[in-house]
Enzyme design. Sequence first.
Site, short mmCIF file in Angstrom:
data_model
loop_
_atom_site.label_atom_id
_atom_site.label_comp_id
_atom_site.label_asym_id
_atom_site.label_seq_id
_atom_site.Cartn_x
_atom_site.Cartn_y
_atom_site.Cartn_z
N ARG A 118 0.38 -1.68 -0.11
CA ARG A 118 -0.07 0.30 -0.28
C ARG A 118 0.78 0.97 0.17
O ARG A 118 1.87 1.35 0.66
CB ARG A 118 -0.72 0.24 1.32
CG ARG A 118 -2.32 1.01 1.80
CD ARG A 118 -2.89 0.88 -0.22
NE ARG A 118 -4.31 1.82 0.40
CZ ARG A 118 -4.60 1.78 -0.03
NH1 ARG A 118 -5.09 1.79 -1.09
NH2 ARG A 118 -6.25 2.18 -0.17
N THR A 406 -8.28 0.43 -10.45
CA THR A 406 -8.03 -0.31 -9.74
C THR A 406 -7.99 -1.66 -10.71
O THR A 406 -8.78 -1.51 -11.40
CB THR A 406 -8.80 -0.35 -8.32
OG1 THR A 406 -8.58 0.46 -7.54
CG2 THR A 406 -8.32 -1.25 -8.29
N GLU A 443 -3.80 8.29 -4.24
CA GLU A 443 -3.77 7.11 -2.75
C GLU A 443 -4.17 7.92 -1.94
O GLU A 443 -4.90 7.58 -0.55
CB GLU A 443 -2.83 5.60 -2.63
CG GLU A 443 -3.70 4.39 -2.40
CD GLU A 443 -4.39 3.86 -3.70
OE1 GLU A 443 -5.09 3.76 -3.79
OE2 GLU A 443 -4.25 3.55 -4.81
N ASP A 446 -7.10 8.61 0.10
CA ASP A 446 -8.14 7.62 0.50
C ASP A 446 -8.24 7.74 2.15
O ASP A 446 -8.89 6.75 2.85
CB ASP A 446 -7.39 6.28 0.09
CG ASP A 446 -8.02 5.58 -0.47
OD1 ASP A 446 -9.01 5.60 -1.66
OD2 ASP A 446 -8.13 4.17 -1.27
N SER A 470 -7.93 0.72 2.69
CA SER A 470 -8.42 0.65 1.48
C SER A 470 -9.36 -0.82 1.20
O SER A 470 -9.80 -0.84 3.02
CB SER A 470 -7.55 -0.11 0.78
OG SER A 470 -7.76 -0.82 -0.13
N GLY A 492 -13.79 0.57 -6.27
CA GLY A 492 -13.96 1.10 -4.15
C GLY A 492 -13.99 0.25 -3.78
O GLY A 492 -14.27 -0.42 -2.73
N1 GLU Z 1 -8.29 3.35 -3.89
C1 GLU Z 1 -9.19 2.31 -3.61
C2 GLU Z 1 -9.10 1.63 -2.28
O1 GLU Z 1 -8.11 1.36 -2.39
C3 GLU Z 1 -9.86 0.92 -4.88
C4 GLU Z 1 -9.98 2.56 -5.73
C5 GLU Z 1 -10.77 0.99 -6.84
O2 GLU Z 1 -10.90 0.15 -6.67
O3 GLU Z 1 -10.99 1.64 -7.77
O4 GLU Z 1 -9.93 0.99 -1.73
#
Ligand code: GLU
Length: 585
Positions: A118, A406, A443, A446, A470, A492
Site C-alpha cells: 500500500r 484499480t 492514494e 483514501d 483500502s 472502490g
Molecule cells: N483506492 C481504492 C481502495 O484502495 C480502490 C479504488 C478502486 O477500486 O477503484 O480501496
Amino acid sequence: MRRLVRSALFTAAAVAAASGPVLGQTAATLEQALPEATQALAARESVEAREFMVAAAHPLAVEVGHDILARGGSAADAAVAVQAMLTLVEPQSSGLGGGGFLLYWNAATESLTTFDARERAPAAADEGYWLDAEGEPLSFWDAVVGGRSVGVPGTPKLLEVLHARHGRLPWADLIDPAIAQAEEGFEVSPRLAGAIADAQERGLDTFDATRDYFFDAEGAPLAEGTLLRNPDLARTLRLYADQGAAPFYEGAIARDIVAAVRTDTNPGILELEDLASYEVIERAPVCVEYRAHEVCGMGPPSSGALTVGQILGMLEGFDLREIGPGAEAAHLLLEAGRLAFADRALYMADADFVSMPEGLLDRDYLRDRAALIDPETSMGQAEAGDPPWEDAHLRAPDSERPRRGTTHFVIVDRYGDMVSATTTIESGFGSRVMTGGFLLNNELTDFSFRPEADGQPIANRVEGGKRPRSSMSPTVVLRDGRPAVLVGSPGGAAIIGYTAAAIIAILDWQMDPQAAIDRPNMVTLNGPSIIEDTAEGAELAEALAAMGHEVSLRDLNSGLHVIVVAEDRLISAADIRREGAVRGQ
Ligand code: GLU
C-alpha cells in the site's frame, strides 16, 4: 414501499447518504468519483484448463502472463510480467506509480501469505493534510489532481520482493515483453479511450507530460484504435529490468518522483527519505470460516478481508442454499453489508497506527450482529457494533466514496503456486501526474479528509508514514487448507460487495464462475441499496423496495476475475463489464 429511482443525480445523493455523514463532499463531487461506466456487455463463458491459468483486465497482460507460465514461470513470475504490462496497457487503473495487495499461495509449504504494498503518506504529513486555510476539507477533485495526493508507490518493490521469494525465471525476462510493447506501441482500447475522454474534465490535461501522452496535437483525447507508444516507460522499464526496484526508491526515478509531485497547484511534500524508507510488509492473511471453507484476504490497512469476512460471518447463520439466489438472499446480503460498513466506518484503518480489534470477526459478536437482521424488512441505516475490546469508542465514523482506478488479477501456475492480487493508482489516472511514462497514484485521498468528528478522532485520518485505508479485497478461499477459489475486483468500496456476492454464488449456489459474476451487482455502503441497472437488477430492485429498501439502480462496473480450483481442473472467468480475458493450458 419505498421509492425506486433511476437517475444519476439521485444516485449521487444516494451514495452520499450511503456514506453516513458526508465529510466535506458534495453530491456532485461524489457522482464524479463513482466507478467508471460499463462500455459493453458481451456474453462469455468460463474457461477451463488443466495446468495453469491467468485472468486479468487486458488481453495483452493475459497473453504475457500465459507465455511466462507456459515457459515454466511461477505465479510470481507471471504476476511481475502481468503488472509490468498493465502499467502500459491499462494505465488508468494500476502501475508502477501505485500500490496494491497480493495474496500468495506457496504450494511447497502449503501456506498463504499477503504482501502489503500500500502507498504510504510522507513522514511530514499530519492530520491537517487535507484541510484548507479555514480548516475545511478540500473538495475531492481539488485534492486528487496534483502531487499532494501521491503516496510512496509500493508496486515496484512488491514485484521485486515477490520475484526474490518465488521467482523461477530471470527477472529481466519478465519485464522485457512490456518494454517491447511500449516501444512498438499498443492499440488504445475502447475502455481506455472512454476513460481518457471522461477524465479530460477532471484534470487529465492539467500537466504537460500527461497531456502530451493521452491527447493528440490538437488537444483531443486519443481515439480508440490509436497506436500508442510509450518510450519514456520503455526507458523506465529497462532500468527496472537492469537494476530492480532500487532506482524507484533511492535513484534516478526516485528523484524524478520527488520533483514531479511538486506541482504548481496542490503540490506534494514527498521527500527522497520517504521513498528510501518504504517497505513492502508481509502480513498474515485475515480469514473467516464460511460453509466449511476459510475465506482469506487482506487485513489492515485494507478493510477488505474484515468487511467481506463480517458479511459472510453474519450470513453463516442463514441457509442461503435453501433460500437460493433472488430477492430474499439479496436482502440478507445487503443488510449484512450495512452492518459491516457501519463497523468499517468507525473502526477500520491502518492497524500499525490505530488499535484494530480481532473482535471484529468474533463468531459470537457476528452472531449478535446478524440477529439485528429482519429477514423481511430493511433496517435502513445500521449503527456500528460494540465489539469486545477497550478503546472501541474513541473513534468517529468516516465517509466513503466509490472509485474507479484499480485492477484485479488471478494466476495459478503448473507447480500449484497461486496469486490473487488487486493493484491500483486509486482514481482513474491517479493524481494525473506522470513521470517516466507512468502515472503517480492519488492514494492519499483514501484517507479521511477530516481528522475528527464530534470531538473524536477518525481512525482513517492522515498521519505521517501511515497507509490509507483500502477496500481492496484480493481473496483466496481455502477448502481443507488448500485454495479452492481465487477472486477479487476493482470498484472502490463496492469491491467488498462484489467479492462477497461472488463467493456466495460460488460456495452456496455452486454456480459456475462466469454465471456467478454475471449476476447483477448489488452493494450498500450503509445507506441506499445500489443495484446494477439491468433487467434482472430492476426486478430485484422492485422486490427489495417492497421490503423497505431505499433502492438506487445504476451502473456498477465491477472487474471481477476468478479462478475456481477444482479437483482435476481450473475454471476461470473474466468480468463481462470490462475488457479482461482468461487464458490457460
Ligand atoms: N483506492 C481504492 C481502495 O484502495 C480502490 C479504488 C478502486 O477500486 O477503484 O480501496
